[in-house]
Structures are given as structure tokens and as C-alpha cells.
Design an enzyme around this catalytic site. Structure first.
Site, PDB file in Angstrom:
ATOM      1  N   LYS A 249       0.829  -1.212   0.000  1.00 41.31           N
ATOM      2  CA  LYS A 249       0.000   0.000   0.000  1.00 41.31           C
ATOM      3  C   LYS A 249       0.859   1.257   0.000  1.00 41.31           C
ATOM      4  CE  LYS A 249      -3.975  -2.232   2.134  1.00 41.31           C
ATOM      5  NZ  LYS A 249      -4.980  -2.211   3.224  1.00 41.31           N
ATOM      6  N   ASN A 250       2.019   1.143  -0.625  1.00 36.07           N
ATOM      7  CA  ASN A 250       2.952   2.258  -0.707  1.00 36.07           C
ATOM      8  C   ASN A 250       2.726   3.003  -2.023  1.00 36.07           C
ATOM      9  OD1 ASN A 250       5.458   3.609  -1.587  1.00 36.07           O
ATOM     10  ND2 ASN A 250       6.330   2.789   0.299  1.00 36.07           N
TER      11      ASN A 250
END
Length: 335
Positions: A119-120
Site C-alpha cells: 500500500k505504498n
């Protein structure tokens, strides 16, 4: 030894074997640039020695705009320490272009980083940049990559956004509708898969748009509704197939029919009652069976049918009781 422990052991061994950048002969000509926190920092961050040294050398090559192989390697080290540093990622892209690096190898590097950082934002942005450079030949690879993410996190927003970008930019539509069906067969409550299905039927150049797919998709949604009436997603999907045009929904007898079928078995299904309310507020003429089903839920004979539905919804959906009370005041007068 479990996987987590193995990773920790590997990291400890790697840290012990790491040679400080200042001790590496290839960096002897570079003067590191320390971070300037001012003369009296209020809350200085306790960076590790490795992190501080890496970033000090990074600042030096960044300000010198050095686009070299060693600078590329340094950005990799910096990213391993902090994969959210967008300045490092941006400089890495400049170096990749300057050195004409094989970007397929860069995808492998991103795979390695993304495993624990799904989720970067920076990783996904970088991956899109690389994939766009490589073109349609990597479409299948990118779709497979998102599949692997969904096997761990079926609702990962970043992965869904990337998948939709891949389809629209690089292609790969052939099996997408079947993939959506596969996901919904596994979990009919997967609202992300419902959203993707709508994306496919409205955007795929192979399907012809809603005008072509609406009939079969209405049947698909109704089947899902009858399977799990309490699942809001197929109800929303059904509305979306008509682009929320209630007049068009009212003209399809299957919609009122599925509402009746549900209410005969699930008398307090808020989604079915909400759909019936919208139909009635748009001058839909209900069947005797539907009238009887609604009358059976309320013994207040002084109310119009739509008002009865609002009253029932106040009871079965108490979180929105005030909303249903307001809806009651908007019910149009019967002709």
C-alpha cells in the site's frame, strides 16, 4: 524456524556483513552531506547509523545530479531503508533513463520491495512508470502481479487502480470479465470485484458498452441478489446498469419481480424496500402481489404505499431513521 524469524535472521546477517559506504573505495571521492536540522532541533529523530550515512551520501549525489551506476545502487539501498521516500524514487527514474537500464530488471526489483509494502504510493507510481515504458508486452505480467496482491488483500485500492490503468493503457481485456466472476464466485460480498465488473462492462472495447451487456448483466445481478439479498453490492450494481435512471429501472419488470421475491422471504430487507420506494416515487404501478407484500409489513391503512415503505424502513434501518422520515415527506401525491 518460521518465515518471520528467517527474515529477521537474514536482515541481521546482512547488517553485520554490510560495509559502510564511507569504507567503500568507489565512494572515496564523495563528501557526504549531513541533514541540516538547524542549530537547536526540538525533537531530533533517532536515525540509525546506516540510515543517516546512506542519506548523507544520497544528498551529495542528488545535489551533484550524478546519474551513475553507483548512484543507482545507492538509491536501492535508500529505498530498502525507506520505501516511501519519493525524492529517492524520482531520482532513481532519472538515473534509469540516463543509463538506459533494462527495465524488466527494474520490475523484479519492485517485486522484491512490494512484497511487504503493498500500500505504498511511491512503489505503485514507480511501477506504473516502468510498465508504461515497457509497453503492452508487460500487460499480462502486470495483471498477474495484481492477482497475487489480491490473493492476500482482495480490496487493495492501489492494486485495483493499477489493474484498471493497465487494462486501459496496455490492454489485456480478454479474460477480465471471467476474472471478476471468479472473484465473485469466491466471495460474493467482494465489493471491489463488483466495482471492477462494472468497470469492465462499461469500459472494455470488446464488449460494446452497457447497451449491449445490460440484459445479461441484469440477470447476473439478480441471481446474486437472490443468493444473498442482504448483500448491498449487487443492488448497487443493478442500479448502476441503468446509470441510476429510476425510470429505466421501473420499465424493466425483472427489477420489481426480484424485489417481490426477496420480500416474500426476507421481509425486512432494506435494500429491496429501498428499491421499491424508488420505483413507487417514480410512478411505478405495483402489482397486486407487491402491494400485498408491503401491506403485510404495516398495518397503518391511512398511509400511501410509498409512505408505508418509509415507515417500515425506519424500523428495519434505524441508523437512517431520520432519512427515511424525510423521504416520506418527498413522496409524490398519487394521481
Amino acid at each position: 524456524m518460521n518465515q518471520k524469524v528467517e527474515v529477521e535472521v537474514e536482515e541481521e546477517e546482512e547488517e553485520r556483513s554490510r560495509i559502510p559506504i564511507s569504507k567503500r573505495p568507489e565512494w572515496a571521492d564523495v563528501r557526504p552531506l549531513p541533514q541540516d536540522d538547524g542549530p537547536n532541533p526540538v525533537v531530533p529523530i533517532a536515525y540509525s547509523d546506516e540510515f543517516s550515512e546512506t542519506m548523507d551520501f544520497f544528498r551529495a549525489v542528488y545535489l551533484a545530479d550524478e546519474r551513475s551506476a553507483r548512484a543507482l545502487e545507492l538509491t536501492q539501498e535508500a529505498i530498502f531503508l525507506n520505501s516511501g521516500n519519493y525524492t529517492v524514487w524520482q531520482f532513481r527514474r532519472l538515473i534509469l533513463e540516463a543509463l538506459s537500464v533494462d527495465l524488466r530488471e527494474e520490475l523484479q526489483f519492485i517485486d522484491q520491495i512490494a512484497k511487504n509494502n503493498t500500500k505504498n504510493y511511491q512503489i505503485w507510481h514507480h511501477r506504473r512508470w516502468v510498465a508504461e515504458k515497457l509497453g503492452s508486452n508487460v500487460a499480462s505480467n502486470e495483471l498477474q502481479f495484481t492477482r497475487e496482491i489480491f490473493s492476500q488483500d482482495a480490496k487493495n485500492y492501489h492494486a485495483w487502480s493499477h489493474r484498471q490503468w493497465v487494462l486501459q493503457t496496455l490492454g489485456g481485456w480478454d479474460d477480465e470479465l471471467a476474472y471478476c466472476d471468479e472473484l465473485l464466485q469466491n466471495d460474493i460480498f467482494n465489493n471491489s470485484a463488483w466495482n471492477q465488473r462494472y468497470f469492465v462492462v462499461t469500459k472494455s472495447p470488446q464488449l460494446g458498452g452497457l447497451e449491449v451487456t445490460r440484459d445479461s448483466e441484469v440477470a447476473y445481478a439478480i441471481k446474486a441478489i437472490l443468493t444473498k439479498p442482504e448483500n448491498e453490492s449487487p443492488w448497487r450494481y443493478l442500479r448502476g446498469l441503468y446509470k441510476n435512471d429510476v425510470n429505466s429501472i421501473a420499465n424493466d419488470p425483472r427489477v420489481a419481480s426480484v424485489c417481490l421475491d426477496v420480500l416474500m422471504n426476507e421481509k425486512e430487507c432494506a435494500h429491496a424496500l429501498n428499491m421499491v420506494l424508488d420505483l413507487l416515487c417514480n410512478h411505478y404501478q405495483p402489482s397486486i402481489e407487491l402491494k400485498n407484500a408491503i401491506d403485510a409489513l404495516s398495518d397503518n391503512s391511512d398511509l400511501e404505499l410509498a409512505e408505508k415503505v418509509c415507515s417500515v424502513l425506519q424500523l428495519v434501518d434505524p441508523m437512517r431513521a431520520n432519512y427515511w422520515e424525510w423521504r416520506k415527506t418527498t413522496v409524490p401525491a398519487r394521481d
